[in-house]
Design a protein around this motif. Structure first.
Motif, PDB file in Angstrom:
ATOM      1  N   LYS B  21      -7.285 -27.893  27.964  1.00 33.96           N
ATOM      2  CA  LYS B  21      -6.416 -28.943  27.430  1.00 33.96           C
ATOM      3  C   LYS B  21      -5.034 -28.870  28.060  1.00 33.96           C
ATOM      4  O   LYS B  21      -4.399 -29.891  28.315  1.00 33.96           O
ATOM      5  CB  LYS B  21      -6.312 -28.809  25.909  1.00 33.96           C
ATOM      6  N   THR B  22      -4.583 -27.653  28.270  1.00 31.16           N
ATOM      7  CA  THR B  22      -3.292 -27.538  28.959  1.00 31.16           C
ATOM      8  C   THR B  22      -3.345 -28.249  30.303  1.00 31.16           C
ATOM      9  O   THR B  22      -2.422 -28.999  30.662  1.00 31.16           O
ATOM     10  CB  THR B  22      -2.943 -26.051  29.180  1.00 31.16           C
ATOM     11  N   ASP B  23      -4.428 -28.036  31.021  1.00 31.36           N
ATOM     12  CA  ASP B  23      -4.567 -28.695  32.317  1.00 31.36           C
ATOM     13  C   ASP B  23      -4.672 -30.204  32.168  1.00 31.36           C
ATOM     14  O   ASP B  23      -4.078 -30.965  32.947  1.00 31.36           O
ATOM     15  CB  ASP B  23      -5.808 -28.166  33.053  1.00 31.36           C
ATOM     16  N   ALA B  24      -5.442 -30.627  31.168  1.00 36.95           N
ATOM     17  CA  ALA B  24      -5.586 -32.069  30.960  1.00 36.95           C
ATOM     18  C   ALA B  24      -4.241 -32.706  30.649  1.00 36.95           C
ATOM     19  O   ALA B  24      -3.917 -33.791  31.140  1.00 36.95           O
ATOM     20  CB  ALA B  24      -6.572 -32.334  29.819  1.00 36.95           C
ATOM     21  N   ILE B  25      -3.451 -32.017  29.829  1.00 34.90           N
ATOM     22  CA  ILE B  25      -2.126 -32.550  29.487  1.00 34.90           C
ATOM     23  C   ILE B  25      -1.244 -32.614  30.727  1.00 34.90           C
ATOM     24  O   ILE B  25      -0.573 -33.617  30.980  1.00 34.90           O
ATOM     25  CB  ILE B  25      -1.464 -31.675  28.402  1.00 34.90           C
ATOM     26  N   LEU B  26      -1.283 -31.543  31.509  1.00 32.35           N
ATOM     27  CA  LEU B  26      -0.452 -31.539  32.720  1.00 32.35           C
ATOM     28  C   LEU B  26      -0.896 -32.627  33.685  1.00 32.35           C
ATOM     29  O   LEU B  26      -0.068 -33.285  34.317  1.00 32.35           O
ATOM     30  CB  LEU B  26      -0.508 -30.162  33.390  1.00 32.35           C
ATOM     31  N   LYS B  27      -2.188 -32.813  33.769  1.00 35.03           N
ATOM     32  CA  LYS B  27      -2.689 -33.852  34.669  1.00 35.03           C
ATOM     33  C   LYS B  27      -2.276 -35.242  34.184  1.00 35.03           C
ATOM     34  O   LYS B  27      -1.836 -36.086  34.970  1.00 35.03           O
ATOM     35  CB  LYS B  27      -4.213 -33.756  34.762  1.00 35.03           C
ATOM     36  N   GLY B  28      -2.421 -35.448  32.879  1.00 37.23           N
ATOM     37  CA  GLY B  28      -1.984 -36.729  32.329  1.00 37.23           C
ATOM     38  C   GLY B  28      -0.494 -36.929  32.498  1.00 37.23           C
ATOM     39  O   GLY B  28      -0.030 -38.009  32.862  1.00 37.23           O
ATOM     40  N   ALA B  29       0.254 -35.861  32.236  1.00 41.20           N
ATOM     41  CA  ALA B  29       1.714 -35.955  32.369  1.00 41.20           C
ATOM     42  C   ALA B  29       2.106 -36.256  33.807  1.00 41.20           C
ATOM     43  O   ALA B  29       3.055 -37.002  34.061  1.00 41.20           O
ATOM     44  CB  ALA B  29       2.362 -34.655  31.902  1.00 41.20           C
ATOM     45  N   MET B  30       1.372 -35.685  34.745  1.00 42.81           N
ATOM     46  CA  MET B  30       1.701 -35.922  36.149  1.00 42.81           C
ATOM     47  C   MET B  30       1.638 -37.408  36.471  1.00 42.81           C
ATOM     48  O   MET B  30       2.571 -37.981  37.039  1.00 42.81           O
ATOM     49  CB  MET B  30       0.732 -35.147  37.042  1.00 42.81           C
ATOM     50  N   GLY B  31       0.539 -38.036  36.088  1.00 43.56           N
ATOM     51  CA  GLY B  31       0.404 -39.457  36.354  1.00 43.56           C
ATOM     52  C   GLY B  31       1.508 -40.270  35.715  1.00 43.56           C
ATOM     53  O   GLY B  31       2.093 -41.160  36.354  1.00 43.56           O
ATOM     54  N   GLY B  51      -6.107 -37.552  26.892  1.00 49.92           N
ATOM     55  CA  GLY B  51      -7.230 -37.604  25.966  1.00 49.92           C
ATOM     56  C   GLY B  51      -7.086 -36.690  24.767  1.00 49.92           C
ATOM     57  O   GLY B  51      -8.070 -36.250  24.191  1.00 49.92           O
ATOM     58  N   VAL B  52      -5.834 -36.410  24.386  1.00 45.65           N
ATOM     59  CA  VAL B  52      -5.602 -35.575  23.202  1.00 45.65           C
ATOM     60  C   VAL B  52      -4.588 -36.284  22.305  1.00 45.65           C
ATOM     61  O   VAL B  52      -4.090 -37.349  22.646  1.00 45.65           O
ATOM     62  CB  VAL B  52      -5.058 -34.185  23.589  1.00 45.65           C
ATOM     63  N   SER B  53      -4.302 -35.672  21.185  1.00 44.43           N
ATOM     64  CA  SER B  53      -3.313 -36.277  20.291  1.00 44.43           C
ATOM     65  C   SER B  53      -1.920 -35.788  20.668  1.00 44.43           C
ATOM     66  O   SER B  53      -1.751 -34.788  21.358  1.00 44.43           O
ATOM     67  CB  SER B  53      -3.606 -35.902  18.851  1.00 44.43           C
ATOM     68  N   LYS B  54      -0.954 -36.529  20.185  1.00 47.20           N
ATOM     69  CA  LYS B  54       0.426 -36.164  20.475  1.00 47.20           C
ATOM     70  C   LYS B  54       0.748 -34.775  19.938  1.00 47.20           C
ATOM     71  O   LYS B  54       1.441 -33.984  20.600  1.00 47.20           O
ATOM     72  CB  LYS B  54       1.367 -37.209  19.871  1.00 47.20           C
TER      73      LYS B  54
END
Lengths: 212, 212
Positions: B21-31, B51-54
């Motif tokens: 999830k950390t990676d997913a958040i970082l990936k989403g944040a990058m975009g 794809g996670v909650s705030k």
DNA sequence: GTCTATACATCGATAGAC
DNA sequence: GTCTATCGATGTATAGAC
């Protein structure tokens, strides 16, 4: 009474969309946009900085984006005149090495000491993805004239024996601008120091090719 | 059961603050950050993109600024490895003109085609006033190593007879980076075209000084 | 033409259920 | 550890008084 002032067209306060307030809004907007960027700048703060109400801002400018674009175009012209003053029309007279040195000094002196210009560069570069139409006046009114002038000058000095004056002009300008970006815009002064004159001297040495 | 997974430390889902999830958040944040900048990026959109909650975002990162700084540091390292791969350790072998040409080609090929790198440059440059501490890793991990490597290389080639290898390295790198900035970041390609190889050839001609 | 007041959306960040 | 729901603040933009 109020009709009189309209008819007379005098510059009393409370007349038309006073140019004074337009200027005040632009001045306030300049400080805010340069300090906080586009997205983080609120029309509320712009209005406050200009000393007017938010509604007045919207009566002078269509919306936030319109105000921003007007401001950027204005600043680009202003900075253009500052750096590229059609000053002494004979500032290209003399030995090429002296001319180039004087030009480099003038450009760096101007840029290194102008915090507002540096903020402006940050703003343009930072928003160039979302406002491509704003990068254009910057390129067209600042970068292009300088590069073309230098290009023509270098081409006119046959004794330099440059195989590609235009590319050489890019090297000259690029070296200087990136120096400003690295040292000032990106705060590289501390970790990556380099004396200004070392860059300029090397640049001129390479271009005027004294070993030849 | 849930205690077992904790003890075992396996990578099953729903365990700890999952690295996934950390990676997913970082990936989403990058975009999001690369597309909209810092201020215009909302944690809501970051969460959605990941794809996670705030609330999950806030459990993995202290706040918006912390997420942003983590992301930038990560990207700086990534781009550093891409451009400055300790690849063939003999990429500095051969004639200086060929070495410099290969280096310039590699740098420009890498930068001109990498839209993400260009967005990253916009982000760093645009936020360098408000996040000076983020410009530093960029300078330290990207600009500085390249300049120092080239500096040392130029200094080691006595036959070039360079009076100031470090300043010359700045000229080399500055010319290339500003070329990328002008042509790609600021969209100058259309109004101010210049073929890549003309810049590179002039640069190498000046530095290797073939007229000597 | 300029103001105050406000409509309406969205923001960052957290509380509490599970 | 992750979710839903929500708080309080702030954003853009406009309506209506003067």
């Amino acid at each position: 009474m109020s009709s009189m002032s309209k008819i007379a067209g005098l510059n009393g306060p409370g007349r038309q969309k006073s140019a004074e307030k337009t200027d005040a809004i632009l001045k306030g907007a300049m400080g805010e946009f340069l300090a906080h960027g586009y997205a983080a700048t609120s029309m509320e703060r712009v209005a406050a900085a200009a000393g007017v109400s938010k509604a007045t801002v919207y009566s002078h400018f269509q919306d936030k984006q319109g105000l921003f674009m007007t401001l950027v175009r204005r600043l680009a012209e202003e900075k253009y005149r500052a750096v590229f003053n059609p000053q002494d029309s004979q500032f290209l007279q003399g030995e090429p090495s002296a001319v180039l040195q004087s030009l480099a000094h003038k450009m760096l002196d101007n840029a290194m000491g102008d915090k507002q210009l540096q903020s402006f560069m940050r703003l343009i570069l930072g928003e160039s993805g979302r406002f491509p139409e704003l990068a254009q006046p910057y390129v067209e009114n600042l970068a292009k004239p300088v590069i073309e002038l230098l290009s023509q000058y270098l081409a006119s000095r046959g004794e330099l024996q440059l195989s590609d004056p235009e590319a050489t002009a890019r090297i000259f300008i690029g070296s200087l601008v990136y120096f400003v970006i690295l040292q000032e815009v990106l705060h590289g002064k501390k970790n990556l120091p380099l004396e200004r004159d070392r860059l300029i001297n090397s640049l001129i040495e390479l271009i005027t090719n004294p070993k030849h």
